[in-house]
Design an enzyme around this catalytic site. Structure first.
Site, PDB file in Angstrom:
ATOM      1  N   GLU A 249      -4.863  17.199   0.890  1.00  0.00           N
ATOM      2  CA  GLU A 249      -5.056  17.586  -0.512  1.00  0.00           C
ATOM      3  C   GLU A 249      -5.119  16.293  -1.315  1.00  0.00           C
ATOM      4  OE1 GLU A 249      -5.727  20.473  -1.452  1.00  0.00           O
ATOM      5  OE2 GLU A 249      -4.740  21.940  -0.178  1.00  0.00           O
ATOM      6  N   CYS A 283      -3.813  17.258  -9.925  1.00  0.00           N
ATOM      7  CA  CYS A 283      -4.983  17.038  -9.060  1.00  0.00           C
ATOM      8  C   CYS A 283      -6.185  17.798  -9.593  1.00  0.00           C
ATOM      9  CB  CYS A 283      -4.654  17.444  -7.632  1.00  0.00           C
ATOM     10  SG  CYS A 283      -3.881  19.056  -7.513  1.00  0.00           S
TER      11      CYS A 283
HETATM   12  P1  NAD Z   1      -0.331   8.214  -3.228  1.00  0.00           P
HETATM   13  O1  NAD Z   1      -1.419   8.401  -2.231  1.00  0.00           O
HETATM   14  O2  NAD Z   1      -0.147   6.890  -3.834  1.00  0.00           O
HETATM   15  O3  NAD Z   1       1.095   8.616  -2.600  1.00  0.00           O
HETATM   16  C1  NAD Z   1       1.343   9.872  -2.012  1.00  0.00           C
HETATM   17  C2  NAD Z   1       2.411   9.727  -0.951  1.00  0.00           C
HETATM   18  O4  NAD Z   1       1.911   8.958   0.141  1.00  0.00           O
HETATM   19  C3  NAD Z   1       3.677   9.021  -1.417  1.00  0.00           C
HETATM   20  O5  NAD Z   1       4.796   9.689  -0.865  1.00  0.00           O
HETATM   21  C4  NAD Z   1       3.527   7.633  -0.812  1.00  0.00           C
HETATM   22  O6  NAD Z   1       4.740   6.975  -0.596  1.00  0.00           O
HETATM   23  C5  NAD Z   1       2.852   7.961   0.498  1.00  0.00           C
HETATM   24  N1  NAD Z   1       2.140   6.851   1.123  1.00  0.00           N
HETATM   25  C6  NAD Z   1       1.610   5.739   0.544  1.00  0.00           C
HETATM   26  N2  NAD Z   1       0.999   4.971   1.475  1.00  0.00           N
HETATM   27  C7  NAD Z   1       1.144   5.613   2.659  1.00  0.00           C
HETATM   28  C8  NAD Z   1       0.704   5.331   3.993  1.00  0.00           C
HETATM   29  N3  NAD Z   1      -0.003   4.237   4.297  1.00  0.00           N
HETATM   30  N4  NAD Z   1       1.022   6.209   4.969  1.00  0.00           N
HETATM   31  C9  NAD Z   1       1.715   7.339   4.689  1.00  0.00           C
HETATM   32  N5  NAD Z   1       2.153   7.647   3.452  1.00  0.00           N
HETATM   33  C10 NAD Z   1       1.871   6.797   2.443  1.00  0.00           C
HETATM   34  O7  NAD Z   1      -0.599   9.345  -4.328  1.00  0.00           O
HETATM   35  P2  NAD Z   1       0.187   9.579  -5.711  1.00  0.00           P
HETATM   36  O8  NAD Z   1      -0.197   8.484  -6.646  1.00  0.00           O
HETATM   37  O9  NAD Z   1       1.605   9.860  -5.442  1.00  0.00           O
HETATM   38  O10 NAD Z   1      -0.469  10.950  -6.204  1.00  0.00           O
HETATM   39  C11 NAD Z   1      -1.537  11.019  -7.062  1.00  0.00           C
HETATM   40  C12 NAD Z   1      -2.802  11.438  -6.336  1.00  0.00           C
HETATM   41  O11 NAD Z   1      -2.556  12.655  -5.637  1.00  0.00           O
HETATM   42  C13 NAD Z   1      -3.951  11.737  -7.256  1.00  0.00           C
HETATM   43  O12 NAD Z   1      -5.139  11.196  -6.720  1.00  0.00           O
HETATM   44  C14 NAD Z   1      -4.036  13.253  -7.259  1.00  0.00           C
HETATM   45  O13 NAD Z   1      -5.298  13.762  -7.597  1.00  0.00           O
HETATM   46  C15 NAD Z   1      -3.615  13.566  -5.875  1.00  0.00           C
HETATM   47  N6  NAD Z   1      -3.106  14.942  -5.776  1.00  0.00           N
HETATM   48  C16 NAD Z   1      -3.839  15.863  -5.100  1.00  0.00           C
HETATM   49  C17 NAD Z   1      -3.407  17.186  -5.028  1.00  0.00           C
HETATM   50  C18 NAD Z   1      -4.208  18.233  -4.301  1.00  0.00           C
HETATM   51  O14 NAD Z   1      -3.684  19.315  -4.069  1.00  0.00           O
HETATM   52  N7  NAD Z   1      -5.439  17.965  -3.923  1.00  0.00           N
HETATM   53  C19 NAD Z   1      -2.220  17.554  -5.649  1.00  0.00           C
HETATM   54  C20 NAD Z   1      -1.494  16.581  -6.340  1.00  0.00           C
HETATM   55  C21 NAD Z   1      -1.948  15.270  -6.381  1.00  0.00           C
END
Ligand code: NAD
Length: 476
Positions: A249, A283
């Protein structure tokens, strides 16, 4: 300063190293959380692995009844957990009901409902073929251990979306919350975990690196990831190395298209919340608004009236409608995108200047005069700023909606429902809403296409996504 603990195998677990969680409205340090070590990640996965067979072997009715108890525990603890959401994530407490702000109390209500609904769903055995010689049944089996990695925007609700269907279907879970919103999630998992057998839900915490250990571990059978597209790509690579299926997602850049003949006054509130729910940090928020030239000025005026009237401040104060941006990195991104729009000659209809004082407050900002290709249109802003783009030909608006790699949601607005349907079917997005935007529902599958990911959550299809098919084939 209290240090909150992880929850592993039914026990609280600390770590030598910890990190601070801060209130984005005030900068105040709220508490500390553990930075899990690589060995701790492995031991959380081992706890989940050990608990899984017995959990999966329980009669379905027992698991369903337990899930209803979890929903009740969430309800009982909602006031406490909602305060964590507000203090850590920033969204105002708000209230429930159609006229209320979709804030932290709404998020907790969502947690309760998104627990009850999977508890009420079944995955019946399908007889896919039968004749005189054979009978073939499709059963659904749990994967085993699910790794869940969550973002910071709806921290508790998204954790629930990842965990609850997984355990409902007989999997066990290790979840890593975002490093920006860890404590509320640790507290939520403790509340539900205390009602479950040890090892069914477990947490690890810390920066992205901790998530990479979790996602890359060969002891994981399925990954549920919600977050940015760039992190999603890294996780997909790690999953491919272990041949582990994933639900992705990812980020969106939802277009909303206002067709000629729409009613600007009637749709203004829906459009406003479609774009600015949770300060735009959602999102599937409307992130680019395409308005037919015949309605452009009226639509911009109606949105401006709403955007300038919404009280913004510390979400713990009752009556607040808008809060801060959750973290400085996201705040800087919003500032940078608005500045790039100004440099491109855009008109700032309202907002557009950072607010003074502590906290990551940025005013609700409407921007006109941009075209496709401008950074604020093409990049996901994930914040309280909306570019409004004028179009004259509906085909061009559809082409604009489809030209990016994002494909999470979209919406079409019109009083002519057939015209709206015709446009909706031409848009490349996982969901196209008509006369509403972002209106997800626990019974309705939700997921992205293109760069916004793959797989769905919610409803029966969401439950199927945390199971694997198994055919039982009988010779007669
Ligand atoms: P992010 O990708 O920076 O972080 C998400 C999670 O991934 C965090 O827990 C982070 O610590 C972890 N992470 C970071 N690097 C990683 C790696 N290399 N391996 C494994 N895990 C890792 O995202 P964010 O800034 O927390 O969230 C915002 C984004 O999420 C926006 O782009 C938004 O559109 C998207 N989002 C999508 C949905 C959906 O349902 N499609 C819902 C909510 C948010």
């Amino acid at each position: 300063m209290k240090t909150y603990l992880n929850f592993v195998n039914g026990q609280p677990v600390g770590s030598e190293q910890t990190f601070e969680s801060r209130n984005p409205a005030t900068g105040e340090v709220l508490g500390r959380a553990p930075i899990s070590t690589a060995a701790q990640v492995k031991s959380a996965i081992a706890a989940a692995r050990a608990a899984q067979p017995a959990w999966a072997a329980r009669p379905d009715a027992e698991r369903k009844a337990l899930m209803m108890k979890l929903a009740e525990a969430i309800k009982q603890n909602a006031p406490y957990l909602a305060e964590w959401v507000t203090r850590e994530q920033g969204k105002p407490l708000g209230g429930l009901g159609p006229d209320q702000v979709p804030g932290a109390r709404f998020e907790l209500w969502g947690c309760e409902v998104w627990t009850q609904v999977p508890a009420s769903l079944d995955l019946p055995v399908d007889v896919v073929f039968e004749d005189d010689t054979r009978r073939d049944e499709m059963h659904r089996q749990p994967f085993g251990v699910v790794a869940a990695i969550a973002p910071w925007n709806w921290p508790l609700l998204i954790a629930i979306w990842q965990m609850i269907p997984s355990i409902r279907a007989g999997n066990t879970v290790v979840i890593k919350p975002s490093e920006y919103t860890t404590i509320g999630t640790l507290e939520l998992v403790r509340v539900i975990g205390e009602l479950l057998p040890p090892g069914v839900v477990n947490t690890v915490s810390g920066p992205g690196e901790v998530g990479s250990w979790l996602a890359g571990d060969s002891g994981i059978d399925k990954i549920m990831f919600t977050g940015s597209t760039s992190t999603g790509k890294k996780i997909a690579e790690a999953a491919a190395r272990n041949m582990v299926p994933t639900t992705m997602e990812l980020g969106g850049n939802d277009a909303a298209i206002v067709l000629p003949g729409a009613d600007p006054k009637a749709m203004a509130m829906g459009l406003f919340w479609g774009a600015f729910i949770n300060m735009g940090q959602t999102c599937a928020a409307a992130k680019r608004l395409y308005v037919h030239e015949s309605l452009f000025d009226q639509t911009v005026a109606a949105l401006k009236e709403l955007a300038t009237a919404m009280p913004m401040g510390n979400g713990m104060d009752e009556g607040m409608v808008m809060g801060p941006i959750q973290n400085r990195m996201q705040y800087d991104k919003v500032v940078d995108l608005v500045e790039s729009a100004k440099q491109a000659g855009a008109t700032i209809v309202c907002g557009g200047k950072p607010k003074d004082g502590p906290g990551n407050f940025y005013p609700l900002t409407l921007v006109t005069g941009l075209e496709d290709g401008a950074r604020l249109v093409d990049e996901e802003q994930f914040g309280p700023v909306l570019p409004i783009i004028k179009y004259s030909n509906v085909d061009d608006a559809v082409a604009s909606a489809n030209r990016l790699r994002a494909g999470l949601g979209a919406s079409v607005w019109s009083t002519d429902i057939e015209a709206a349907r015709a446009v909706a079917s031409r848009i490349q997005a996982g969901t196209v809403w008509i006369n509403q935007h972002g209106m997800i529902h626990p019974m309705v599958p939700f997921g992205g296409i293109k760069g916004s990911g793959y797989g769905v959550e919610f409803g029966v299809d969401g439950l199927k996504a945390v199971t694997q098919p198994q055919v039982i084939s009988l010779k007669k």
